[in-house]
Design a protein around this motif. Structure first.
Motif, mmCIF file in Angstrom:
data_model
loop_
_atom_site.group_PDB
_atom_site.id
_atom_site.type_symbol
_atom_site.label_atom_id
_atom_site.label_comp_id
_atom_site.label_asym_id
_atom_site.label_seq_id
_atom_site.Cartn_x
_atom_site.Cartn_y
_atom_site.Cartn_z
ATOM 1 N N LEU B 374 98.210 112.098 59.184
ATOM 2 C CA LEU B 374 96.859 111.613 58.846
ATOM 3 C C LEU B 374 96.908 110.562 57.734
ATOM 4 N N MET B 375 97.826 110.757 56.759
ATOM 5 C CA MET B 375 97.957 109.755 55.702
ATOM 6 C C MET B 375 98.385 108.408 56.300
ATOM 7 N N GLU B 376 99.322 108.464 57.238
ATOM 8 C CA GLU B 376 99.790 107.222 57.860
ATOM 9 C C GLU B 376 98.685 106.599 58.718
ATOM 10 N N ALA B 377 97.988 107.443 59.469
ATOM 11 C CA ALA B 377 96.898 106.933 60.317
ATOM 12 C C ALA B 377 95.792 106.318 59.450
ATOM 13 N N HIS B 378 95.561 106.921 58.297
ATOM 14 C CA HIS B 378 94.570 106.397 57.352
ATOM 15 C C HIS B 378 95.020 105.048 56.807
ATOM 16 N N GLU B 379 96.294 104.979 56.407
ATOM 17 C CA GLU B 379 96.848 103.724 55.874
ATOM 18 C C GLU B 379 96.767 102.610 56.915
ATOM 19 N N LYS B 380 97.009 102.964 58.180
ATOM 20 C CA LYS B 380 96.999 101.961 59.252
ATOM 21 C C LYS B 380 95.585 101.626 59.705
ATOM 22 N N GLY B 381 94.604 102.361 59.191
ATOM 23 C CA GLY B 381 93.221 102.106 59.576
ATOM 24 C C GLY B 381 92.816 102.762 60.881
ATOM 25 N N TYR B 382 93.647 103.661 61.408
ATOM 26 C CA TYR B 382 93.295 104.361 62.652
ATOM 27 C C TYR B 382 92.227 105.414 62.391
ATOM 28 N N VAL B 383 92.229 105.965 61.193
ATOM 29 C CA VAL B 383 91.147 106.870 60.792
ATOM 30 C C VAL B 383 90.579 106.370 59.469
ATOM 31 N N THR B 384 89.286 106.563 59.296
ATOM 32 C CA THR B 384 88.635 106.096 58.074
ATOM 33 C C THR B 384 88.429 107.262 57.122
ATOM 34 N N LYS B 385 88.064 106.900 55.901
ATOM 35 C CA LYS B 385 87.769 107.938 54.916
ATOM 36 C C LYS B 385 86.625 108.821 55.401
ATOM 37 N N ALA B 386 85.688 108.200 56.129
ATOM 38 C CA ALA B 386 84.561 108.976 56.666
ATOM 39 C C ALA B 386 85.058 109.997 57.700
ATOM 40 N N ASP B 387 86.024 109.568 58.542
ATOM 41 C CA ASP B 387 86.614 110.512 59.514
ATOM 42 C C ASP B 387 87.226 111.707 58.809
ATOM 43 N N ASP B 392 90.171 111.212 50.131
ATOM 44 C CA ASP B 392 90.994 110.017 49.930
ATOM 45 C C ASP B 392 92.450 110.351 50.251
ATOM 46 N N LEU B 393 92.736 110.465 51.537
ATOM 47 C CA LEU B 393 94.047 110.950 51.963
ATOM 48 C C LEU B 393 95.066 109.805 51.938
ATOM 49 N N THR B 394 95.565 109.539 50.727
ATOM 50 C CA THR B 394 96.544 108.475 50.549
ATOM 51 C C THR B 394 97.849 109.081 50.062
ATOM 52 N N TRP B 395 98.961 108.335 50.285
ATOM 53 C CA TRP B 395 100.295 108.836 49.915
ATOM 54 C C TRP B 395 100.307 109.301 48.461
ATOM 55 N N GLY B 396 100.805 110.474 48.250
ATOM 56 C CA GLY B 396 101.015 110.968 46.884
ATOM 57 C C GLY B 396 99.812 111.639 46.246
ATOM 58 N N LEU B 403 92.474 119.616 49.055
ATOM 59 C CA LEU B 403 91.176 119.657 49.747
ATOM 60 C C LEU B 403 91.344 119.855 51.244
ATOM 61 N N ILE B 404 92.308 119.132 51.824
ATOM 62 C CA ILE B 404 92.400 119.204 53.291
ATOM 63 C C ILE B 404 93.007 120.520 53.763
ATOM 64 N N ILE B 405 93.956 121.089 53.003
ATOM 65 C CA ILE B 405 94.506 122.376 53.495
ATOM 66 C C ILE B 405 93.447 123.475 53.402
ATOM 67 N N ASP B 406 92.577 123.375 52.417
ATOM 68 C CA ASP B 406 91.471 124.338 52.350
ATOM 69 C C ASP B 406 90.572 124.188 53.576
ATOM 70 N N LYS B 407 90.280 122.928 53.937
ATOM 71 C CA LYS B 407 89.443 122.676 55.129
ATOM 72 C C LYS B 407 90.131 123.141 56.404
ATOM 73 N N ILE B 408 91.444 122.919 56.477
ATOM 74 C CA ILE B 408 92.188 123.368 57.671
ATOM 75 C C ILE B 408 92.066 124.879 57.812
ATOM 76 N N SER B 409 92.235 125.594 56.699
ATOM 77 C CA SER B 409 92.222 127.059 56.782
ATOM 78 C C SER B 409 90.854 127.569 57.219
#
Lengths: 242, 611
Positions: B374-387, B392-396, B403-409
């Motif tokens: 997802l970080m890579e897809a975000h960086e490449k613009g395949y998914v947006t911050k809104a998606d 703010d799923l950026t490297w590092g 936040l996202i692992i809580d949402k996944i669970s």
């Protein structure tokens, strides 16, 4: 500490390499990697009786734990059970397969990670023996539970034991709480035998966490329950309570 | 000596959660001789129970098994493992006539569970059905109860572990349980034991699908030994393997740093999953390696049952915003998947993410892989911050990971998609994203990168549970691992890595197994048992409709060479890899086109029943 604790009323002295240290210092040294002290200063002599030791505080051997080294692997349980529950094969006795339920040493593990092996403290004031309601044998002076002469281990006389569990209660109230009633016979179990002076648990501990030493009542963690030990260690190691 | 001088109880505990029926069922002698225990015996039961392909892994029919082996319960160094065997909720073939087709799944967990199952009198626990309401199982020797777990449903694993001890009021119980991820059927949910030892790769979702929060087991018995004298001699011999000539123990790097020992080495050698497997070397590895863990976090070493290696560490975050976190700290897999693969070099943040991942009960290998994608897809613009629900799923970015692992669970928003694994996420994202969706058969790759490691690439491609780094890099290794996984023994205590680490040889294993079981075992027969297990798993997968097309690796490894590090320029060569695979199938006596084992091979392995 339970029962006859004297820790709060005064600071008993312990000797390390001949130099007196306070109980508080001693505990902190032990837990902060003081395991080396056990080895460097000669296992059996490092905790000599303080100057105030009374006659009744006769020195006995017991299995001391260096909690900073114990990893909770329970090898001690298995080898204790093997050695103390031998099996007859073709008329020869040999170590059993090592069922830890039959062990005299019990490792209690906690969250956060602390492992506290519990083992008979060979208490100088023998609360378990004193709780035995069986009249002393006129010939030997022994109740159904007594201290054997050679290693000072607590021993049960199955012929005279009435399986009342008083000794187990006394151990729980005044000492480690290691004694338990055998599920079938009701007689006390888990008194440490010291394996006739060469304890299997000490020999096989992969982490050198156990040693057979002589102690007095001011030995750190002596006669504490595993829960009390875990709480203290957990606070120290992780800055938290169990 | 006793009624069953065989090293087995020859009994499985069979629990149907739908009906509440609890039975002891016998294990046929033939299954013991052919499949040994653990992973092998579990696979045979799986084959027997699921008589047709396409059964939904999350349906009541799918059995969930906890399988110790014939070594479990004996004080053999590192005989501490339990294998959880079930049908995988995480894998899927590219095409199959069956909508719920998936592979076998097995996950191997350390600690004290397997020995305790044997002390309680069982060679395995088989759970089927689905409890009407959240439940947990308490096993105390012969006494087995299904109890109400409604008050605990939703609890995270660390708090639940502490609560369950109080509830059981006896510290001698060994327990395993799921967290919110398992309850909410995250496809890569874990089953945890002692809050940090985890059976991963999705088996927690199967447990959740059964409304089963936990199992607690305690026993007072012990399997018998066929030849006690030979056993005691073999045991001394095996203990000697780990003894140094001048005293002390030979424990390799396990004692010093556990698997985290190789964090630095794998990065230095260009073998690490970095930035969603784009690179093999992490420039900031010095900030999260074992040396840092030892300085900043680790307090003590811990070991599994009768193990002298103590590869588990315990540590605490001592400063900063995540102070008070007490947990293992990075191992190799967790340190890479939530560290290097996400470009995270904040050590305390990494500790917090690992703690949260375990606390929520999810497989950190898969979670780190999905988030990397997802970080890579975000960086490449395949998914947006809104998606990404505004994250703010950026490297590092550690906080974004938390936040996202809580949402996944909770399967909330983007978490609901991410909970289905990287294959499903990539399908949703579309474009050419399957090139960097790093899975095989739907199971996410682990922390070992393969641009410069063709044998490990073969390991991933041919593993029977989907991408697995421990399946074995060649046929001999695969057979050996499958055999060791069937004993209850830890692979780390075997001599699988003998040029680097001390370990128990297959000959010594066979000696012990003979003494315990009274069945004549030798090294060759032991390895053949492993081959039998591997082939049975393969037959299961073939029946589900998997083909050679499914033994594929993502394009990234062939198309995008490393741009940095000692292996700069490395990539897999498609032609060479295809040849490697052809050779593998041929040597296994599998048809290179269909990957099906020949009938002769199946007969030779006593697997006629699969033909």
């Amino acid at each position: 500490m339970k029962g006859n604790s004297t820790a709060s009323s005064h600071q008993p002295q312990t000797l390390i390499d001949g130099k007196p240290v306070s109980r508080r210092e001693f505990i902190s040294r032990l837990a902060l990697g003081g395991g080396a002290l056990v080895l460097l200063s000669g296992c059996s002599r490092w905790a000599l009786p303080g100057s105030g030791a009374k006659d009744r505080e006769k020195i006995y051997e017991f299995i001391a734990v260096d909690y900073s080294k114990c990893t909770g692997c329970r090898t001690c349980e298995a080898v204790c059970a093997s050695a103390n529950n031998p099996v007859s094969v073709d008329g020869r006795m040999m170590p059993g397969p090592g069922n830890p339920a039959l062990s005299n040493i019990y490792v209690h593990s906690f969250n956060p990670d602390v492992s506290a092996p519990a083992v008979c403290a060979s208490c100088a004031d023998i609360p378990c023996v004193n709780a035995c309601p069986v009249d002393p044998d006129p010939a030997t002076g022994r109740r159904a539970l007594f201290r054997e002469a050679k290693w000072g281990g607590i021993t049960n006389d199955p012929e005279r034991c009435i399986s009342c569990g008083s000794c187990v209660d006394a151990c729980g109230a005044d000492s480690v709480g290691i004694l338990a009633q055998h599920p079938e016979t009701g007689r006390p179990m888990r008194m440490c035998t010291l394996c006739d002076g060469d304890p299997e648990c000490v020999r096989h501990c992969p982490y050198d966490a156990l040693s057979m030493i002589r102690v007095t009542a001011d030995h750190p963690y002596y006669r504490m329950s595993p829960e009390e030990i875990a709480e203290k260690l957990s606070n120290r190691w992780y800055d938290l309570s169990v | 000596m006793n009624a069953h001088p065989s090293g087995y109880h020859k009994v499985l505990l069979d629990i149907n959660l739908t009906t509440g029926e609890i039975k002891k069922i016998p294990i046929p002698q033939e299954d013991i001789e052919h499949f040994v225990g653990g992973r092998g015996l579990g696979m045979k039961i799986l084959w027997d129970r699921l008589k047709k392909p396409g059964i939904d892994a999350l349906s009541p029919e799918n059995p969930l098994m906890f399988m110790p082996g014939p070594f479990s319960g004996f004080p053999i160094p590192s005989a501490s493992r339990t294998v959880v065997v079930t049908k995988s909720p995480a894998t899927s073939p590219d095409t199959s006539p069956y909508p719920h087709a998936s592979t076998v799944s097995y996950s191997n967990i350390g600690g004290f569970l397997g020995p305790e199952i044997r002390f309680a009198g069982y060679d395995g626990i088989v759970i089927s059905g689905k409890a009407p309401t959240p439940s947990y199982i308490v096993i105390e020797d012969d006494r087995v109860e299904i109890r109400d777990a409604k008050p605990f449903w939703g609890m995270k694993t660390d708090a639940f572990d502490k609560t369950l001890v109080k509830e059981l009021n006896n510290k001698r119980f060994q327990t395993c349980y799921i967290g919110p991820a398992g309850e909410n059927l995250v496809s890569y949910a874990c089953i945890l034991h002692t809050t940090a030892r985890a059976a991963g790769r999705g088996v927690g979702a199967v447990m959740g699908s059964k409304n089963l929060k936990a199992i607690a087991v305690k026993g007072t018995g012990m399997p018998n030994v066929a030849d006690l004298k030979a056993f005691n001699n073999s045991l001394s011999d095996v203990r000697g393997v780990f003894k140094g000539l001048t005293g002390g123990l030979l424990t390799g790097f396990w004692r010093e740093s556990g698997t985290a020992a190789v964090l630095q080495m794998m990065s230095d050698d260009g073998l690490m999953a970095v930035k969603n497997y784009r690179e093999g070397t992490f420039a900031e590895i010095e900030k999260i390696n074992a040396k840092v863990a030892r300085e900043k976090a680790w307090v003590r070493d811990f070991a599994c049952y009768c193990c002298c290696l103590a590869c588990k560490k315990s540590g605490a975050v001592k400063d900063g915003p995540y102070k008070t976190i007490v947990h293992d700290g990075p191992e190799y897999e967790t340190g890479v998947m939530f560290g290097a693969n996400l470009m995270i070099s904040d050590f305390n943040g990494l500790m917090k993410a690992i703690y949260d991942g375990d606390d929520l009960g999810m497989d950190i290998i898969s979670a780190g892989n999905v988030i990397g994608f997802l970080m890579e897809a975000h960086e490449k613009g395949y998914v947006t911050k809104a998606d990404l629900d505004g994250i703010d799923l950026t490297w590092g970015n550690v906080d974004a990971v938390l936040l996202i692992i809580d949402k996944i669970s909770r399967r909330d928003g983007i978490g609901d998609l991410a909970a289905q694994g990287v294959k499903a996420v990539s399908k949703q994202v579309g474009r050419n994203s399957e090139q960097f969706a790093i899975h095989v058969k739907g199971l996410e790759l682990a922390a070992h990168n393969i641009h410069a490691n063709p044998p490990r690439a073969l390991c991933y491609a041919t593993s029977n549970r989907g991408a697995c780094h421990l399946s074995g890099d060649n046929i001999a290794h695969q057979n050996f691992v499958a055999a060791v996984d069937s004993l209850g023994l830890c692979l780390f205590a075997s001599d699988h890595n003998k040029w680097m680490l001390p370990g128990i040889s297959k000959r010594k294993i066979a000696n012990l197994l003979t003494a315990i079981t009274g069945i004549e075992w030798d090294a060759d027969k032991f390895i053949e048992a492993g081959e039998r297990v591997f082939n049975l798993e393969k037959m299961f997968n073939l029946r589900e409709g998997f083909t050679r097309e499914d033994d594929q690796l993502p394009d990234r490894f062939f198309a995008e060479p490393f741009t940095m590090g000692p292996e700069k320029g490395a990539r897999l060569d498609r032609q060479e890899f295809t040849e490697l695979m052809d050779k593998f199938y041929a040597e296994r006596n599998w048809n290179p086109k269909t990957t099906r084992p020949t009938d002769e091979k199946l007969k030779q392995l006593n697997l006629e029943f699969t033909i």
